[in-house]
Design a protein around this motif. Structure first.
Motif, short mmCIF file in Angstrom:
data_model
loop_
_atom_site.label_atom_id
_atom_site.label_comp_id
_atom_site.label_asym_id
_atom_site.label_seq_id
_atom_site.Cartn_x
_atom_site.Cartn_y
_atom_site.Cartn_z
N GLU A 1 -2.21 -19.72 7.73
CA GLU A 1 -1.37 -19.14 6.68
C GLU A 1 -2.07 -17.95 6.02
O GLU A 1 -1.42 -16.95 5.68
N ALA A 2 -3.38 -18.03 5.86
CA ALA A 2 -4.12 -16.91 5.28
C ALA A 2 -4.02 -15.68 6.17
O ALA A 2 -3.94 -14.55 5.68
N HIS A 3 -4.03 -15.88 7.48
CA HIS A 3 -3.88 -14.75 8.41
C HIS A 3 -2.52 -14.07 8.26
O HIS A 3 -2.42 -12.85 8.28
N PHE A 4 -1.49 -14.88 8.16
CA PHE A 4 -0.15 -14.31 8.04
C PHE A 4 -0.02 -13.50 6.75
O PHE A 4 0.55 -12.40 6.75
N LEU A 5 -0.56 -14.04 5.67
CA LEU A 5 -0.51 -13.33 4.39
C LEU A 5 -1.32 -12.03 4.44
O LEU A 5 -0.91 -11.00 3.92
N ALA A 6 -2.49 -12.09 5.09
CA ALA A 6 -3.35 -10.91 5.18
C ALA A 6 -2.69 -9.81 6.00
O ALA A 6 -2.74 -8.63 5.63
N LEU A 7 -2.07 -10.18 7.11
CA LEU A 7 -1.40 -9.17 7.94
C LEU A 7 -0.28 -8.51 7.16
O LEU A 7 -0.12 -7.28 7.19
N GLY A 8 0.49 -9.29 6.44
CA GLY A 8 1.56 -8.73 5.62
C GLY A 8 1.03 -7.82 4.52
O GLY A 8 1.62 -6.78 4.22
N ALA A 9 -0.12 -8.20 3.95
CA ALA A 9 -0.69 -7.41 2.85
C ALA A 9 -1.21 -6.06 3.32
O ALA A 9 -1.35 -5.14 2.51
N LEU A 10 -1.47 -5.91 4.64
CA LEU A 10 -1.93 -4.63 5.15
C LEU A 10 -0.83 -3.57 5.14
O LEU A 10 -1.09 -2.39 5.38
N GLU A 11 0.39 -3.98 4.82
CA GLU A 11 1.47 -3.00 4.62
C GLU A 11 1.21 -2.16 3.37
O GLU A 11 1.58 -0.99 3.32
N ARG A 12 0.54 -2.76 2.38
CA ARG A 12 0.33 -2.07 1.11
C ARG A 12 -1.15 -1.83 0.78
O ARG A 12 -1.46 -1.10 -0.16
N SER A 13 -2.03 -2.45 1.55
CA SER A 13 -3.47 -2.26 1.34
C SER A 13 -4.11 -1.88 2.68
O SER A 13 -3.64 -2.30 3.73
N ASP A 14 -5.19 -1.12 2.62
CA ASP A 14 -5.81 -0.70 3.88
C ASP A 14 -7.15 -1.38 4.15
O ASP A 14 -7.71 -1.24 5.23
#
Length: 322
Positions: free
Chosen positions: A229-242
């Motif tokens: 679940e942490a991986h899924f959240l992190a991948l999604g967060a890369l839309e707004r963070s680099d």
């Protein structure tokens, strides 16, 4: 989404692949099967059997279709072994990852979730460990992962490459139909479960003189589903963070003896113990602070209790050998 999962026939990569597919995503697994079998590849995933160090093959895979992100799990993982053959770990973990990153840059892919490790910290100065703690690995495995993090920092700075580095603590447990089965097995919980199943005579405990409550090492255990679940959240967060760096653990520490006692409690079977000398490079205490990912991404472990984690693994191991 369309995701490339390197090392997707392993324990964590295989779990993540199955959960991605169950959520309706497309998955391509890239794995050389050096410590796994083709049977571990998730049904429904496209499979490429090749080594990550094979630049033409990984680049061709990335050119065949556009991926929304790469989840990079492919690595050697045994800290003890890394202290015997560090050169193998730097070639397999660091150099092969550089090959992947070069291929991603060449094909216009700029988003990766990297499987890092708590071993980057070495002996912590304070616990629980936060992401801004000193990075000073005590084994070559941790160093091989830290070198990748340093490469990612520079690629982000110079090329705008987007990455999330997740520093795992001890991952355990199982999902329905899939669990931990390394070849050879070196992780504590599956080894103890083998004793409960009668497949091993006993479990070796390395070191009885650490500065802990019972003299054995303390580790932080996280359920593999919570980690996914942490991986899924992190991948999604890369839309707004680099650039994201997070610890992934449950914030609780358990000694080796406490883990053995938990397995005995969950399985109802006695566990024979063989006491051994310390292994080189093993820190006494590794416990995570995961407050940062909780605050920034809303991640929260659903299976924080050690008995819960072991019970899920026990259920899978019994079916595995039925």
């Amino acid at each position: 989404m369309n995701i490339l999962v390197t090392g997707g026939a392993g324990y964590i990569g295989g779990t993540v692949s199955r959960l991605l597919l169950a959520a309706g995503h497309q998955v391509t697994i890239y794995d050389n099967l050096c410590h796994s079998r083709s049977e571990a590849v998730a049904p429904g995933a496209r499979f490429v059997q090749a080594d990550l160090a094979d630049r033409p093959k990984i680049e061709a895979t990335l050119r065949e279709q556009h991926f929304d992100g790469v989840m990079h799990f492919a690595a050697l993982i045994e800290a003890g072994e890394s202290m015997k053959v560090p050169e193998v770990y730097f070639r397999s973990n660091t150099m092969a990852t550089l090959t992947l990153l070069e291929a991603m840059l060449a094909t216009g892919h700029d988003r990766i979730v990297f499987s890092s490790t708590a071993a980057c910290y070495g002996e912590p100065e304070t616990t629980p460990i936060t992401e801004d703690a000193r990075l000073l690995p005590t084994n070559a495995y941790g160093e091989s992962k830290l070198l990748v993090e340093q490469m990612l920092t520079w690629l982000n700075r110079i090329h705008g490459f987007r990455y999330a580095s997740l520093r795992y603590f001890n991952v355990a447990g199982a999902i329905e139909g899939y669990g931990e089965a390394h070849e050879p097995e070196s992780h504590l919980i599956p080894l103890i479960l083998d004793v409960a199943l009668g497949r091993r005579k006993g479990i070796k405990v390395f070191g009885l003189d650490y500065p802990t409550k019972d003299g054995t090492c303390i580790r932080d255990y996280i359920h593999v589903r919570d980690l996914a679940e942490a991986h899924f959240l992190a991948l999604g967060a890369l839309e707004r963070s680099d650039r994201l760096i997070y610890n992934i653990g449950n914030g609780q520490g358990f000694t080796v003896r406490e883990v053995i006692d938990s397995v005995a409690r969950v399985t109802g079977r006695p566990i024979a113990v063989e006491e051994c000398e310390r292994r080189p490079g093993d820190p006494a205490v590794l416990v995570a602070s995961s407050e940062k990912i909780k605050a920034e991404l809303g991640w929260l472990p659903k299976f924080p209790e050690l008995d819960q984690i072991i019970a899920s693994a026990w259920q899978w191991h019994q079916k595995r050998y039925a």
